[in-house]
Design a protein around this motif. Structure first.
Motif, PDB file in Angstrom:
ATOM      1  N   UNK A   1       0.838  -1.207   0.000  1.00  0.00           N
ATOM      2  CA  UNK A   1       0.000   0.000   0.000  1.00  0.00           C
ATOM      3  C   UNK A   1       0.871   1.254   0.000  1.00  0.00           C
ATOM      4  N   UNK A   2       1.900   1.261   0.845  1.00  0.00           N
ATOM      5  CA  UNK A   2       2.811   2.411   0.887  1.00  0.00           C
ATOM      6  C   UNK A   2       3.485   2.636  -0.461  1.00  0.00           C
ATOM      7  N   UNK A   3       3.934   1.531  -1.086  1.00  0.00           N
ATOM      8  CA  UNK A   3       4.654   1.652  -2.343  1.00  0.00           C
ATOM      9  C   UNK A   3       3.738   2.025  -3.505  1.00  0.00           C
ATOM     10  N   UNK A   4       2.470   1.654  -3.423  1.00  0.00           N
ATOM     11  CA  UNK A   4       1.540   2.024  -4.485  1.00  0.00           C
ATOM     12  C   UNK A   4       1.458   3.539  -4.613  1.00  0.00           C
ATOM     13  N   UNK A   5       1.634   4.245  -3.512  1.00  0.00           N
ATOM     14  CA  UNK A   5       1.691   5.704  -3.537  1.00  0.00           C
ATOM     15  C   UNK A   5       3.091   6.193  -3.913  1.00  0.00           C
ATOM     16  N   UNK A   6       4.100   5.635  -3.256  1.00  0.00           N
ATOM     17  CA  UNK A   6       5.470   6.137  -3.437  1.00  0.00           C
ATOM     18  C   UNK A   6       6.008   5.900  -4.844  1.00  0.00           C
ATOM     19  N   UNK A   7       5.593   4.817  -5.492  1.00  0.00           N
ATOM     20  CA  UNK A   7       6.116   4.483  -6.813  1.00  0.00           C
ATOM     21  C   UNK A   7       5.255   5.036  -7.955  1.00  0.00           C
ATOM     22  N   UNK A   8       4.164   5.695  -7.617  1.00  0.00           N
ATOM     23  CA  UNK A   8       3.237   6.172  -8.649  1.00  0.00           C
ATOM     24  C   UNK A   8       3.950   7.093  -9.640  1.00  0.00           C
ATOM     25  N   UNK A   9       3.798   6.786 -10.924  1.00  0.00           N
ATOM     26  CA  UNK A   9       4.338   7.568 -12.039  1.00  0.00           C
ATOM     27  C   UNK A   9       5.860   7.490 -12.169  1.00  0.00           C
ATOM     28  N   UNK A  10       6.523   6.714 -11.358  1.00  0.00           N
ATOM     29  CA  UNK A  10       7.974   6.581 -11.505  1.00  0.00           C
ATOM     30  C   UNK A  10       8.313   5.701 -12.698  1.00  0.00           C
ATOM     31  N   UNK A  11       9.383   6.073 -13.390  1.00  0.00           N
ATOM     32  CA  UNK A  11       9.900   5.272 -14.498  1.00  0.00           C
ATOM     33  C   UNK A  11      11.413   5.172 -14.345  1.00  0.00           C
ATOM     34  N   UNK A  12      12.014   4.273 -15.115  1.00  0.00           N
ATOM     35  CA  UNK A  12      13.450   4.101 -15.019  1.00  0.00           C
ATOM     36  C   UNK A  12      14.174   5.364 -15.451  1.00  0.00           C
TER      37      UNK A  12
ATOM     38  N   UNK B   1      12.094   7.903   2.074  1.00  0.00           N
ATOM     39  CA  UNK B   1      10.807   7.267   2.354  1.00  0.00           C
ATOM     40  C   UNK B   1      11.039   5.822   2.740  1.00  0.00           C
ATOM     41  N   UNK B   2      10.552   5.441   3.918  1.00  0.00           N
ATOM     42  CA  UNK B   2      10.645   4.074   4.417  1.00  0.00           C
ATOM     43  C   UNK B   2       9.368   3.330   4.030  1.00  0.00           C
ATOM     44  N   UNK B   3       9.478   2.392   3.088  1.00  0.00           N
ATOM     45  CA  UNK B   3       8.268   1.733   2.565  1.00  0.00           C
ATOM     46  C   UNK B   3       7.627   0.790   3.576  1.00  0.00           C
ATOM     47  N   UNK B   4       8.371   0.357   4.582  1.00  0.00           N
ATOM     48  CA  UNK B   4       7.789  -0.558   5.571  1.00  0.00           C
ATOM     49  C   UNK B   4       6.918   0.179   6.581  1.00  0.00           C
ATOM     50  N   UNK B   5       7.310   1.397   6.918  1.00  0.00           N
ATOM     51  CA  UNK B   5       6.566   2.151   7.930  1.00  0.00           C
ATOM     52  C   UNK B   5       5.734   3.277   7.341  1.00  0.00           C
ATOM     53  N   UNK B   6       6.034   3.667   6.094  1.00  0.00           N
ATOM     54  CA  UNK B   6       5.331   4.778   5.485  1.00  0.00           C
ATOM     55  C   UNK B   6       5.844   6.132   5.934  1.00  0.00           C
ATOM     56  N   UNK B   7       6.957   6.158   6.665  1.00  0.00           N
ATOM     57  CA  UNK B   7       7.500   7.419   7.180  1.00  0.00           C
ATOM     58  C   UNK B   7       8.383   8.102   6.136  1.00  0.00           C
ATOM     59  N   UNK B   8       8.362   9.425   6.158  1.00  0.00           N
ATOM     60  CA  UNK B   8       9.222  10.223   5.288  1.00  0.00           C
ATOM     61  C   UNK B   8      10.096  11.117   6.156  1.00  0.00           C
ATOM     62  N   UNK B   9      11.378  11.219   5.785  1.00  0.00           N
ATOM     63  CA  UNK B   9      12.335  11.963   6.587  1.00  0.00           C
ATOM     64  C   UNK B   9      13.052  13.001   5.723  1.00  0.00           C
ATOM     65  N   UNK B  10      13.373  14.152   6.308  1.00  0.00           N
ATOM     66  CA  UNK B  10      14.264  15.101   5.654  1.00  0.00           C
ATOM     67  C   UNK B  10      15.701  14.643   5.894  1.00  0.00           C
ATOM     68  N   UNK B  11      16.542  14.756   4.874  1.00  0.00           N
ATOM     69  CA  UNK B  11      17.919  14.263   4.957  1.00  0.00           C
ATOM     70  C   UNK B  11      18.901  15.418   4.848  1.00  0.00           C
ATOM     71  N   UNK B  12      20.001  15.322   5.581  1.00  0.00           N
ATOM     72  CA  UNK B  12      21.091  16.275   5.426  1.00  0.00           C
ATOM     73  C   UNK B  12      21.872  15.922   4.171  1.00  0.00           C
ATOM     74  N   UNK B  13      22.298  16.958   3.439  1.00  0.00           N
ATOM     75  CA  UNK B  13      23.040  16.697   2.210  1.00  0.00           C
ATOM     76  C   UNK B  13      23.984  17.857   1.917  1.00  0.00           C
ATOM     77  N   UNK B  14      24.950  17.590   1.023  1.00  0.00           N
ATOM     78  CA  UNK B  14      25.927  18.591   0.617  1.00  0.00           C
ATOM     79  C   UNK B  14      26.053  18.584  -0.900  1.00  0.00           C
TER      80      UNK B  14
END
Length: 295
Positions: A194-205, A263-276
């Protein structure tokens, strides 16, 4: 049982469909198997299989006349096996074969696959020998769904629910077969899907580069995209554990990001990540990668 008859019937059916419903998509009947290992075959082996394997033989004739090609890749396969670990290579080679046979479409479907967490475990399963816990099943289903999406293969689990078949074909937990009423409650795999049905929507390679800070055994890294987003899926392939602590990995991704989320597909949680930023690239440090996909 009769490939030549199947081809003849298909050719008649395709002609009628094209005449009566010209806007319809035509899908070749899904074969209950797959040409695993095709990426390793020599040209001679491929030529021999083209005549002897029912699936490949049918494709060689019908590919040019259909819009979609489907197959059923596996049931209860050992996810730590060479067959499974090299499945993505087989998909790429299979697509190349279909194109060589005149296939002009870009739609492929893994239209039925299954992993079960049977309880109790059957002494003589109808197929396959692997059996997984509910958590393992959820992780495997998540990994297969993401892998198919990253390779532009539409993916369907077999099936949402089933309470009567001797093997567990379901994303729902069922009670013992002897019960006159069989209540169905969601598996962990149901929520992952269920989580992935939302997260993967419209994604392509996609073809942007993802690199890790060093070589890791069985580390999967798959690029995908949709409008305005690049999505990198990362996880460790193989047989998942009940509880995986994960490893901290630094990833470098092509392009300069405005923001990075995980995005964690097992829990449905989304996190902001630090990046450079680093010369047209985005560096994401200390990403905890486990044995199921993180997007």
């Amino acid at each position: 049982p009769d490939t030549d008859l199947f081809i003849k019937l298909s050719q008649i059916a395709i002609r009628v469909i094209r005449e009566c419903a010209p806007d319809a998509y035509v899908m070749m009947g899904s074969y209950s198997s797959f040409c695993h290992g095709i990426h390793k075959w020599t040209e001679e082996e491929l030529a021999e299989k083209k005549n002897s394997d029912p699936f490949l033989k049918a494709i060689s004739v019908l590919a040019k006349d259909v819009d979609v090609i489907g197959y059923h890749p596996f049931y209860q396969i050992d996810v730590g096996s060479e067959t499974m670990l090299e499945y993505s290579n087989s998909i790429v080679a299979f697509k190349r074969y279909c194109e060589s046979c005149g296939f002009k479409g870009d739609r492929y479907m893994a239209s039925e696959y299954n992993f079960a967490s049977n309880y109790p475990v059957p002494e003589k399963p109808p197929w396959g020998s692997a059996n997984y816990s509910e958590i393992q099943k959820a992780k495997i289903v998540a990994g297969v769904s993401v892998l198919h999406t990253a390779l532009n293969v539409e993916s369907f689990f077999c099936e949402l629910w089933s309470s009567t078949y001797p093997m567990e074909l379901s994303l729902m937990r069922r009670s013992f077969e002897g019960y006159p009423i069989s209540p169905l409650n969601p598996h962990a795999a149901y929520y992952a899907m269920r989580n992935l049905s939302t997260a993967l929507d419209e994604l392509v390679e996609a073809d942007f580069c993802i690199s890790a800070d060093r070589e890791y055994e069985k580390l999967e890294m798959w690029p995908m995209r949709r409008e305005g987003e690049k999505v990198a899926a990362v996880w460790f392939a193989g047989v998942p554990s009940e509880d995986c602590d994960g490893q901290c990995i630094t990833f470098t991704i092509d392009g300069e990001a405005e923001d990075v989320r995980a995005f964690n597909c097992m829990t449905g949680e989304e996190f902001e990540m630090d990046f450079e930023m680093s010369v047209g690239q985005t560096v994401i440090k200390d990403v905890i990668v486990r044995d199921y996909p993180l997007l």
